[in-house]
Design a protein around this motif. Structure first.
Motif, PDB file in Angstrom:
ATOM      1  N   ALA A 152       0.820  -1.209   0.000  1.00 18.97           N
ATOM      2  CA  ALA A 152       0.000   0.000   0.000  1.00 18.97           C
ATOM      3  C   ALA A 152       0.858   1.265   0.000  1.00 18.97           C
ATOM      4  O   ALA A 152       0.559   2.227  -0.717  1.00 18.97           O
ATOM      5  N   GLN A 153       1.933   1.270   0.793  1.00 16.76           N
ATOM      6  CA  GLN A 153       2.764   2.465   0.892  1.00 16.76           C
ATOM      7  C   GLN A 153       3.371   2.836  -0.460  1.00 16.76           C
ATOM      8  O   GLN A 153       3.448   4.026  -0.811  1.00 16.76           O
ATOM      9  N   ASN A 154       3.794   1.839  -1.230  1.00 16.70           N
ATOM     10  CA  ASN A 154       4.347   2.110  -2.550  1.00 16.70           C
ATOM     11  C   ASN A 154       3.322   2.796  -3.454  1.00 16.70           C
ATOM     12  O   ASN A 154       3.657   3.691  -4.234  1.00 16.70           O
ATOM     13  N   LEU A 155       2.067   2.384  -3.337  1.00 19.26           N
ATOM     14  CA  LEU A 155       1.006   2.998  -4.129  1.00 19.26           C
ATOM     15  C   LEU A 155       0.666   4.394  -3.623  1.00 19.26           C
ATOM     16  O   LEU A 155       0.410   5.316  -4.404  1.00 19.26           O
ATOM     17  N   PHE A 156       0.680   4.567  -2.302  1.00 19.14           N
ATOM     18  CA  PHE A 156       0.434   5.900  -1.723  1.00 19.14           C
ATOM     19  C   PHE A 156       1.510   6.892  -2.178  1.00 19.14           C
ATOM     20  O   PHE A 156       1.212   8.059  -2.465  1.00 19.14           O
ATOM     21  N   ASP A 157       2.746   6.423  -2.240  1.00 16.81           N
ATOM     22  CA  ASP A 157       3.860   7.298  -2.627  1.00 16.81           C
ATOM     23  C   ASP A 157       3.710   7.822  -4.058  1.00 16.81           C
ATOM     24  O   ASP A 157       4.257   8.867  -4.402  1.00 16.81           O
ATOM     25  N   GLN A 158       2.955   7.107  -4.878  1.00 16.72           N
ATOM     26  CA  GLN A 158       2.760   7.508  -6.269  1.00 16.72           C
ATOM     27  C   GLN A 158       1.451   8.282  -6.483  1.00 16.72           C
ATOM     28  O   GLN A 158       1.149   8.679  -7.607  1.00 16.72           O
ATOM     29  N   SER A 159       0.701   8.520  -5.405  1.00 11.18           N
ATOM     30  CA  SER A 159      -0.617   9.146  -5.530  1.00 11.18           C
ATOM     31  C   SER A 159      -0.596  10.594  -5.069  1.00 11.18           C
ATOM     32  O   SER A 159       0.332  11.036  -4.375  1.00 11.18           O
ATOM     33  N   LEU A 160      -1.627  11.337  -5.427  1.00  7.08           N
ATOM     34  CA  LEU A 160      -1.707  12.762  -5.084  1.00  7.08           C
ATOM     35  C   LEU A 160      -2.002  13.004  -3.609  1.00  7.08           C
ATOM     36  O   LEU A 160      -1.604  14.028  -3.055  1.00  7.08           O
ATOM     37  N   HIS A 161      -2.712  12.070  -2.965  1.00  6.40           N
ATOM     38  CA  HIS A 161      -3.151  12.295  -1.591  1.00  6.40           C
ATOM     39  C   HIS A 161      -2.547  11.318  -0.587  1.00  6.40           C
ATOM     40  O   HIS A 161      -2.919  11.329   0.580  1.00  6.40           O
ATOM     41  N   GLY A 162      -1.621  10.494  -1.042  1.00  4.60           N
ATOM     42  CA  GLY A 162      -1.036   9.487  -0.171  1.00  4.60           C
ATOM     43  C   GLY A 162      -0.252  10.045   0.999  1.00  4.60           C
ATOM     44  O   GLY A 162      -0.102   9.378   2.027  1.00  4.60           O
ATOM     45  N   SER A 163       0.237  11.272   0.874  1.00  3.85           N
ATOM     46  CA  SER A 163       1.029  11.862   1.958  1.00  3.85           C
ATOM     47  C   SER A 163       0.187  12.143   3.205  1.00  3.85           C
ATOM     48  O   SER A 163       0.739  12.372   4.294  1.00  3.85           O
ATOM     49  N   LYS A 164      -1.114  12.120   3.078  1.00  4.24           N
ATOM     50  CA  LYS A 164      -1.996  12.338   4.236  1.00  4.24           C
ATOM     51  C   LYS A 164      -2.142  11.078   5.089  1.00  4.24           C
ATOM     52  O   LYS A 164      -2.690  11.135   6.185  1.00  4.24           O
ATOM     53  N   ILE A 165      -1.655   9.941   4.586  1.00  4.93           N
ATOM     54  CA  ILE A 165      -1.879   8.648   5.237  1.00  4.93           C
ATOM     55  C   ILE A 165      -0.649   8.209   6.022  1.00  4.93           C
ATOM     56  O   ILE A 165       0.470   8.212   5.507  1.00  4.93           O
ATOM     57  N   GLN A 166      -0.867   7.839   7.294  1.00  5.95           N
ATOM     58  CA  GLN A 166       0.190   7.319   8.153  1.00  5.95           C
ATOM     59  C   GLN A 166      -0.158   5.868   8.501  1.00  5.95           C
ATOM     60  O   GLN A 166      -1.194   5.607   9.111  1.00  5.95           O
ATOM     61  N   ILE A 167       0.698   4.938   8.121  1.00  8.07           N
ATOM     62  CA  ILE A 167       0.441   3.520   8.380  1.00  8.07           C
ATOM     63  C   ILE A 167       1.032   3.112   9.724  1.00  8.07           C
ATOM     64  O   ILE A 167       2.196   3.400  10.015  1.00  8.07           O
ATOM     65  N   ARG A 168       0.221   2.462  10.550  1.00  5.13           N
ATOM     66  CA  ARG A 168       0.686   1.894  11.813  1.00  5.13           C
ATOM     67  C   ARG A 168       0.682   0.377  11.668  1.00  5.13           C
ATOM     68  O   ARG A 168      -0.368  -0.239  11.544  1.00  5.13           O
ATOM     69  N   LEU A 169       1.875  -0.216  11.664  1.00  6.21           N
ATOM     70  CA  LEU A 169       2.028  -1.655  11.454  1.00  6.21           C
ATOM     71  C   LEU A 169       2.051  -2.371  12.803  1.00  6.21           C
ATOM     72  O   LEU A 169       3.063  -2.392  13.504  1.00  6.21           O
ATOM     73  N   ALA A 170       0.919  -2.964  13.158  1.00  4.43           N
ATOM     74  CA  ALA A 170       0.770  -3.686  14.423  1.00  4.43           C
ATOM     75  C   ALA A 170      -0.657  -4.217  14.486  1.00  4.43           C
ATOM     76  O   ALA A 170      -1.520  -3.773  13.726  1.00  4.43           O
ATOM     77  N   PRO A 171      -0.944  -5.178  15.365  1.00  6.96           N
ATOM     78  CA  PRO A 171      -2.332  -5.574  15.573  1.00  6.96           C
ATOM     79  C   PRO A 171      -3.177  -4.360  15.944  1.00  6.96           C
ATOM     80  O   PRO A 171      -2.726  -3.493  16.707  1.00  6.96           O
TER      81      PRO A 171
END
Length: 270
Positions: A152-171
């Protein structure tokens, strides 16, 4: 005294008409082998509905289309592990065009600035909501699988609005508790993760102040293939039925279950 029998309500929705045709077909099958017409009408309604809804809904952005296409091409049957937990991944887990636009519309309507996405998968729903956020808006996305998070992060990096998204990797439960400890709160929350933990997510959001006073919760898969109201249920079906019961009995909230795709419930604090 004459008893007046009230008229039977005429079915007026696609589902109501579909049900009526199927009931007629069953009655005809009991008395005749020719129930083709009613069955064909029911089939026409069922086949045409999703295609028509898609055609009448605003098209997805090129960035969302890229996520959908890459998710579809990915060999998910080869992706099973997220650490110690076995997890079956499939392209059907993607929210999809209509639900994505529905979420995007809800974000616009609620004027949300802070969104919590519990269960991100490949990021379609997250990006759909992020597209409706203002430039300084933030979306925190919970994901347990490191491969999916990187995908998902790779796709966000190529998108116009992906910089608004913060991924938290954990349960997700761990992430929610951490966010609560940090005093975070959110205007809009989308839940689409482990069905067995839905009740815990809901209770944490309300009990720990994660949901802003005027915030909304949107929950996916609350009809889960009809299992919550059918006699035969899987483990997930039973979990959704319990979640629906818990929400319906909680006097702190009011809710509406919308028969969109696999069922979407909207919840607000009263």
């Amino acid at each position: 005294m004459t008893t007046i029998t009230p008229p039977v309500a005429r079915p007026i929705t696609p589902l109501g008409i579909l049900t009526a045709h199927l009931q007629t077909a069953i009655e005809q099958l009991q008395h005749s082998e020719d129930a083709t017409e009613s069955v064909q009408k029911a089939l026409d309604l069922a086949i045409g509905l999703e295609e028509y809804v898609n055609a009448c809904t605003t098209s997805e952005s090129k960035d969302l289309k890229a996520i959908a296409q890459k998710t579809q091409r990915e060999p998910w049957d080869q992706r099973f592990s997220d650490g110690e937990t076995v997890r079956h991944l499939e392209q059907e887990m993607l929210s999809g065009h209509v639900e994505g636009q529905f979420l995007k519309m809800l974000v616009h309507m609620t004027r949300a600035r802070r969104i919590l996405d519990i269960g991100m998968f490949t990021g379609y729903s997250a990006l759909a909501m992020a597209e409706a956020l203002p430039n300084d808006g933030i979306l925190v996305a919970c994901e347990v699988d490191d491969y999916v998070a990187s995908f998902a992060q790779n796709l966000f990096d190529q998108s116009l609005h992906g910089s608004k998204i913060q991924i938290r990797l954990a349960p997700a439960i761990e992430t929610l508790k951490q966010l609560a400890d940090q005093g975070e709160s959110f205007d809009f929350v989308f839940i689409d993760a482990d069905k067995r933990e839905y009740v815990q997510y809901f209770q944490l959001l309300l009990d720990e102040g994660l949901l802003a006073p005027d915030g909304f919760i949107c929950v996916d898969n609350t009809l889960l293939q009809g299992q919550p109201y059918l006699s035969e249920r899987s483990t997930n079906g039973a979990a959704i039925a319990e979640f629906n019961r818990v929400v319906a009995e909680d006097e702190r909230v009011e809710q509406v279950l919308v028969p969109l795709r696999d069922g979407v419930t909207l919840i607000r604090r009263v």
